[in-house]
Design a protein around this motif. Structure first.
Motif, PDB file in Angstrom:
ATOM      1  N   ALA A  37      -2.054   0.174  -1.658  1.00 33.22           N
ATOM      2  CA  ALA A  37      -2.319   1.471  -2.291  1.00 33.22           C
ATOM      3  C   ALA A  37      -1.487   2.584  -1.648  1.00 33.22           C
ATOM      4  CB  ALA A  37      -3.802   1.811  -2.229  1.00 33.22           C
ATOM      5  N   LYS A  38      -1.278   2.508  -0.343  1.00 35.76           N
ATOM      6  CA  LYS A  38      -0.449   3.515   0.320  1.00 35.76           C
ATOM      7  C   LYS A  38       0.980   3.455  -0.226  1.00 35.76           C
ATOM      8  CE  LYS A  38      -3.107   3.824   4.598  1.00 35.76           C
ATOM      9  NZ  LYS A  38      -3.160   3.573   6.050  1.00 35.76           N
ATOM     10  N   ALA A  39       1.470   2.240  -0.452  1.00 34.32           N
ATOM     11  CA  ALA A  39       2.813   2.092  -1.011  1.00 34.32           C
ATOM     12  C   ALA A  39       2.869   2.632  -2.435  1.00 34.32           C
ATOM     13  CB  ALA A  39       3.230   0.621  -0.973  1.00 34.32           C
TER      14      ALA A  39
ATOM     15  N   ALA B 196       4.318   6.415  -7.008  1.00 38.91           N
ATOM     16  CA  ALA B 196       3.852   7.364  -8.026  1.00 38.91           C
ATOM     17  C   ALA B 196       4.484   8.736  -7.836  1.00 38.91           C
ATOM     18  CB  ALA B 196       2.329   7.470  -7.980  1.00 38.91           C
ATOM     19  N   LYS B 197       4.678   9.130  -6.594  1.00 36.26           N
ATOM     20  CA  LYS B 197       5.310  10.426  -6.325  1.00 36.26           C
ATOM     21  C   LYS B 197       6.802  10.369  -6.683  1.00 36.26           C
ATOM     22  CE  LYS B 197       5.849  13.999  -2.801  1.00 36.26           C
ATOM     23  NZ  LYS B 197       5.527  14.414  -1.408  1.00 36.26           N
ATOM     24  N   ARG B 198       7.457   9.260  -6.335  1.00 37.39           N
ATOM     25  CA  ARG B 198       8.897   9.120  -6.580  1.00 37.39           C
ATOM     26  C   ARG B 198       9.225   9.066  -8.068  1.00 37.39           C
ATOM     27  NH1 ARG B 198       9.907   4.541  -3.723  1.00 37.39           N
ATOM     28  NH2 ARG B 198      10.149   3.115  -5.488  1.00 37.39           N
TER      29      ARG B 198
ATOM     30  N   VAL C  15      -0.494  12.334  -4.892  1.00 35.45           N
ATOM     31  CA  VAL C  15      -1.898  12.034  -4.612  1.00 35.45           C
ATOM     32  C   VAL C  15      -1.977  11.388  -3.238  1.00 35.45           C
ATOM     33  CG1 VAL C  15      -3.961  10.783  -5.360  1.00 35.45           C
ATOM     34  CG2 VAL C  15      -2.359  11.687  -7.072  1.00 35.45           C
ATOM     35  N   PRO C  16      -2.499  12.096  -2.238  1.00 33.36           N
ATOM     36  CA  PRO C  16      -2.622  11.489  -0.912  1.00 33.36           C
ATOM     37  C   PRO C  16      -3.492  10.234  -0.962  1.00 33.36           C
ATOM     38  CG  PRO C  16      -3.083  13.848  -0.852  1.00 33.36           C
ATOM     39  CD  PRO C  16      -3.034  13.459  -2.289  1.00 33.36           C
TER      40      PRO C  16
ATOM     41  N   LEU D 169       5.198  -2.501 -12.680  1.00 32.59           N
ATOM     42  CA  LEU D 169       6.434  -3.274 -12.610  1.00 32.59           C
ATOM     43  C   LEU D 169       7.192  -2.987 -11.317  1.00 32.59           C
ATOM     44  CD1 LEU D 169       7.705  -3.023 -16.302  1.00 32.59           C
ATOM     45  CD2 LEU D 169       6.935  -5.093 -15.120  1.00 32.59           C
ATOM     46  N   GLU D 170       7.282  -1.706 -10.977  1.00 31.00           N
ATOM     47  CA  GLU D 170       7.988  -1.329  -9.747  1.00 31.00           C
ATOM     48  C   GLU D 170       7.259  -1.864  -8.519  1.00 31.00           C
ATOM     49  OE1 GLU D 170      10.848   0.396  -7.200  1.00 31.00           O
ATOM     50  OE2 GLU D 170      10.878  -0.112  -9.331  1.00 31.00           O
ATOM     51  N   GLY D 171       5.955  -1.714  -8.497  1.00 35.30           N
ATOM     52  CA  GLY D 171       5.170  -2.135  -7.335  1.00 35.30           C
ATOM     53  C   GLY D 171       5.132  -3.627  -7.120  1.00 35.30           C
TER      54      GLY D 171
END
Length: 199
Positions: A15-17, A22-24, A30-31, A56-58
């Motif tokens: 989830a941290k990744a 999501a920001k990129r 979202v912290p 897909l990215e993750g």
């Protein structure tokens, strides 16, 4: 004893990744501490198309291999294996991610853990009759002594094992979840998991 271990957010900091992705991609800042829903589409307020792109990215090999280990996970699991216990990593990741997931485990010293992809959430293009995919009907024939899990959505998969001890890794999306029974214990790190198993 037999141990069921979930992969994401139990063995590694998925989830941290995903907060970084999501920001990129979408400018969603979202912290991690504010990821209140296991459903990341809901946590990041994404459209269906954005969510598909996020997933897909993750799940690209390079991303999966980059996820940090949850501190202490491999050490505790190897201690269990050294004592003769069986460790089964049962993940809801799509079967297409099996090879990268297997490689991550091997690179983190968990070569002896068995890995299965279980279509927990109905979002996989399922490969039947493979060596690494579990169909639900086969999963329900299995039994474990302990389960290590973070997702309240997965608790239903333990209903057929009333004696199972479930160790719930504390995460932002399960803070407010009422644990289903006395056999569920909230754990804040792998050191606490080690103590719970030892007791």
């Amino acid at each position: 004893m037999k141990f069921y271990v979930d992969f994401d957010d139990c063995l590694c900091e998925t989830a941290k990744a995903f907060t970084v992705i999501a920001k990129r991609f979408f400018g969603k800042d979202v912290p991690y501490e504010k990821v209140r829903f296991f459903n990341l589409q809901q946590s990041f307020e994404l459209t269906d198309d954005e969510y598909e792109k996020l997933m897909l990215e993750g799940h690209r090999t390079e991303e999966l291999l980059s996820y940090d280990e949850t501190p202490g996970a491999s050490k505790v699991l190897n201690e269990l294996i050294d004592k003769g216990h069986e460790v089964f990593v049962i993940t809801g990741r799509p079967s297409s991610s099996y090879e990268a997931s297997r490689r991550w485990l091997d690179e983190h010293g968990l070569e002896r853990a068995t890995l299965y992809c279980l279509n927990k959430y109905g979002r996989d293009s399922f490969i039947k009759n493979s060596d690494f995919n579990l169909e639900l009907e086969d999963y329900y024939k299995m039994s474990f002594d302990y389960a290590i899990e973070d997702s309240p959505m997965a608790f239903k998969f333990f209903d057929h094992m009333p004696e199972l001890k479930v160790l719930v890794i504390d995460r932002p999306w399960n803070h407010e979840c009422e644990l289903p029974g006395e056999n569920y214990t909230r754990c804040f790190d792998w050191e606490q998991i080690r103590r719970e198993i030892g007791e």
